[in-house]
Motif scaffolding. Sequence first.
Motif, PDB file in Angstrom:
ATOM      1  N   GLY A   1      -9.621  -6.668  11.217  1.00 27.09           N
ATOM      2  CA  GLY A   1      -8.360  -6.649  11.926  1.00 27.09           C
ATOM      3  C   GLY A   1      -7.460  -7.831  11.535  1.00 27.09           C
ATOM      4  O   GLY A   1      -6.423  -7.963  12.212  1.00 27.09           O
ATOM      5  N   VAL A   2      -7.618  -8.430  10.369  1.00 27.83           N
ATOM      6  CA  VAL A   2      -7.093  -9.297   9.721  1.00 27.83           C
ATOM      7  C   VAL A   2      -6.119  -8.840   8.573  1.00 27.83           C
ATOM      8  O   VAL A   2      -6.456  -8.025   7.598  1.00 27.83           O
ATOM      9  N   THR A   3      -4.680  -9.144   8.606  1.00 30.92           N
ATOM     10  CA  THR A   3      -3.961  -8.577   7.341  1.00 30.92           C
ATOM     11  C   THR A   3      -3.884  -9.439   6.338  1.00 30.92           C
ATOM     12  O   THR A   3      -3.805 -10.602   6.523  1.00 30.92           O
ATOM     13  N   HIS A   4      -3.949  -9.154   4.949  1.00 30.65           N
ATOM     14  CA  HIS A   4      -4.022  -9.833   3.709  1.00 30.65           C
ATOM     15  C   HIS A   4      -2.993  -9.308   2.890  1.00 30.65           C
ATOM     16  O   HIS A   4      -2.752  -8.034   2.689  1.00 30.65           O
ATOM     17  N   GLN A   5      -2.263  -9.930   2.163  1.00 34.65           N
ATOM     18  CA  GLN A   5      -1.240  -9.577   1.225  1.00 34.65           C
ATOM     19  C   GLN A   5      -1.762 -10.182  -0.348  1.00 34.65           C
ATOM     20  O   GLN A   5      -2.086 -11.136  -0.351  1.00 34.65           O
ATOM     21  N   TYR A   6      -1.475  -9.290  -1.131  1.00 32.42           N
ATOM     22  CA  TYR A   6      -2.009  -9.440  -2.629  1.00 32.42           C
ATOM     23  C   TYR A   6      -1.115  -8.863  -3.509  1.00 32.42           C
ATOM     24  O   TYR A   6       0.098  -8.191  -3.073  1.00 32.42           O
ATOM     25  N   VAL A   7      -1.165  -9.236  -4.609  1.00 34.68           N
ATOM     26  CA  VAL A   7      -0.345  -8.468  -5.884  1.00 34.68           C
ATOM     27  C   VAL A   7      -1.397  -8.166  -6.914  1.00 34.68           C
ATOM     28  O   VAL A   7      -2.060  -8.820  -7.455  1.00 34.68           O
ATOM     29  N   LEU A   8      -1.048  -7.030  -7.254  1.00 33.58           N
ATOM     30  CA  LEU A   8      -1.877  -6.264  -8.346  1.00 33.58           C
ATOM     31  C   LEU A   8      -1.105  -6.017  -9.600  1.00 33.58           C
ATOM     32  O   LEU A   8       0.021  -5.646  -9.399  1.00 33.58           O
ATOM     33  N   THR A   9      -1.612  -6.338 -10.565  1.00 36.24           N
ATOM     34  CA  THR A   9      -0.970  -6.427 -11.895  1.00 36.24           C
ATOM     35  C   THR A   9      -1.852  -5.858 -12.946  1.00 36.24           C
ATOM     36  O   THR A   9      -2.916  -6.117 -12.986  1.00 36.24           O
ATOM     37  N   ILE A  10      -1.071  -5.011 -13.586  1.00 39.44           N
ATOM     38  CA  ILE A  10      -1.618  -4.048 -14.880  1.00 39.44           C
ATOM     39  C   ILE A  10      -0.890  -4.609 -16.068  1.00 39.44           C
ATOM     40  O   ILE A  10       0.397  -4.717 -16.140  1.00 39.44           O
TER      41      ILE A  10
ATOM     42  N   ASN B   1       4.964  -6.791 -17.229  1.00 36.88           N
ATOM     43  CA  ASN B   1       3.822  -6.134 -16.669  1.00 36.88           C
ATOM     44  C   ASN B   1       4.142  -5.216 -15.569  1.00 36.88           C
ATOM     45  O   ASN B   1       5.123  -4.895 -14.880  1.00 36.88           O
ATOM     46  N   SER B   2       3.339  -4.165 -15.219  1.00 39.33           N
ATOM     47  CA  SER B   2       3.326  -3.527 -13.967  1.00 39.33           C
ATOM     48  C   SER B   2       2.750  -4.100 -12.827  1.00 39.33           C
ATOM     49  O   SER B   2       1.519  -4.394 -12.763  1.00 39.33           O
ATOM     50  N   ASN B   3       3.673  -4.229 -11.825  1.00 39.79           N
ATOM     51  CA  ASN B   3       3.061  -4.989 -10.584  1.00 39.79           C
ATOM     52  C   ASN B   3       3.337  -4.238  -9.359  1.00 39.79           C
ATOM     53  O   ASN B   3       4.367  -3.603  -9.194  1.00 39.79           O
ATOM     54  N   PHE B   4       2.574  -4.477  -8.335  1.00 36.57           N
ATOM     55  CA  PHE B   4       2.633  -3.872  -7.227  1.00 36.57           C
ATOM     56  C   PHE B   4       1.869  -4.775  -5.979  1.00 36.57           C
ATOM     57  O   PHE B   4       1.199  -5.622  -6.042  1.00 36.57           O
ATOM     58  N   PHE B   5       2.783  -4.976  -4.858  1.00 31.89           N
ATOM     59  CA  PHE B   5       2.545  -5.469  -3.699  1.00 31.89           C
ATOM     60  C   PHE B   5       1.373  -4.676  -2.880  1.00 31.89           C
ATOM     61  O   PHE B   5       1.501  -3.273  -2.969  1.00 31.89           O
ATOM     62  N   LEU B   6       0.313  -5.253  -2.534  1.00 32.65           N
ATOM     63  CA  LEU B   6      -0.779  -4.644  -1.909  1.00 32.65           C
ATOM     64  C   LEU B   6      -0.772  -5.273  -0.575  1.00 32.65           C
ATOM     65  O   LEU B   6      -1.289  -6.403  -0.552  1.00 32.65           O
ATOM     66  N   THR B   7      -1.008  -4.464   0.510  1.00 31.19           N
ATOM     67  CA  THR B   7      -1.426  -4.905   1.712  1.00 31.19           C
ATOM     68  C   THR B   7      -2.530  -4.564   2.312  1.00 31.19           C
ATOM     69  O   THR B   7      -2.997  -3.183   2.304  1.00 31.19           O
ATOM     70  N   THR B   8      -3.587  -5.271   2.630  1.00 36.58           N
ATOM     71  CA  THR B   8      -5.006  -4.684   3.413  1.00 36.58           C
ATOM     72  C   THR B   8      -5.278  -5.115   4.502  1.00 36.58           C
ATOM     73  O   THR B   8      -4.485  -6.231   5.024  1.00 36.58           O
ATOM     74  N   GLU B   9      -6.167  -4.483   5.331  1.00 35.28           N
ATOM     75  CA  GLU B   9      -6.644  -5.022   6.521  1.00 35.28           C
ATOM     76  C   GLU B   9      -8.309  -5.203   6.633  1.00 35.28           C
ATOM     77  O   GLU B   9      -8.736  -4.237   6.160  1.00 35.28           O
ATOM     78  N   ARG B  10      -8.553  -6.122   6.939  1.00 34.40           N
ATOM     79  CA  ARG B  10     -10.234  -6.267   6.885  1.00 34.40           C
ATOM     80  C   ARG B  10     -10.571  -7.137   8.192  1.00 34.40           C
ATOM     81  O   ARG B  10      -9.783  -8.313   8.499  1.00 34.40           O
TER      82      ARG B  10
END
Length: 327
Positions: A47-56, A36-45
């Motif tokens: 003031g808190v950082t969150h880490q995810y993996v997006l998969t296509i 699959n196509s995979n991406f590391f994704l970091t967001t801020e909400r």
Amino acid sequence: MAVFTAVSQAEIELWLQDYDLGSITDFRGIASGIENSNFFLTTERDGVTHQYVLTIFERLTFEQLPFYLYFMQHLHAAGIAVPAPMQARDGAILRQLKGKPATIVTRLPGASDLTPGPLHCAQVGEMLARMHLAGVDYDRHQPNLRSLPWWEETVPQVLPFIDADKQALLQAELAHQQRFFGSADYAALPAGPCHCDLFRDNVLFQATADGGSRLGGFFDFYFAGVDKWLFDLAVCVNDWCIDLPTGRLDDVRMDAMLQAYAAVRPLGDAERRHWADMLRAAALRFWISRLWDFYLPRDAHMLQPHDPAHFERILRARINIPSVLHV
């Protein structure tokens, strides 16, 4: 986890407007893997950082994917350390991106350990057994899509690319597994939702204060399916408990994994009797898959196909081991 479908940060930002995950601070493709196509994704909400993996998803369909995603959700709710699928504002955990199915899951802490010792193997065996038992009441059903019917379909496609000796081995082992899968013993083996691809790079560990490591979780469930639990265990042993250059079993690591697994879910007589057959089945599955990926590859921006010879060596090494497991 290569990148077959390129996507820009601007496209992701637009897509994420249907989620409450915050604003993107980092976004990058993941090079490892081939499906699959995979991406590391970091967001801020807030003031808190969150880490995810997006998969296509490149091969799996909208109809197939709910099994995997809701299985992960089910295991997460049961206290098994796996990624949790994120819901959009409308409650959906599967949406479309660039015309293909896509999802976002939480990113687990830790890193893969590609040189595991007995303690790593014991932790994996224990959690694998807990995962199997936690899946007993999962109410969706989908077979392992890379099991015998797929082998029978794929072997004729790869035979023209390999020499006569490999052809003979591949065809003989397929015939052996057809007999095994058709037996009464095989039909009676306990089964349920399985990971089916729990290699070293699909497990994360976290460092502990005493210099050891603690299991962080299992991920990449997109080969999961209902199969024999013994097959799932054999897949693990064939990767975690071997000498990589030769494919031979490492008895110390294997005993650690099997003892830890059996302490949670004891193996039955038929499982112990057909241990060698299932190790061979697990080796065959991945030899066929690697032959297919190597000789019939897809285009990808960051594709790193695996060497098929590795699982050929493992299969040859398994054919002559004792058939009965004593655990």
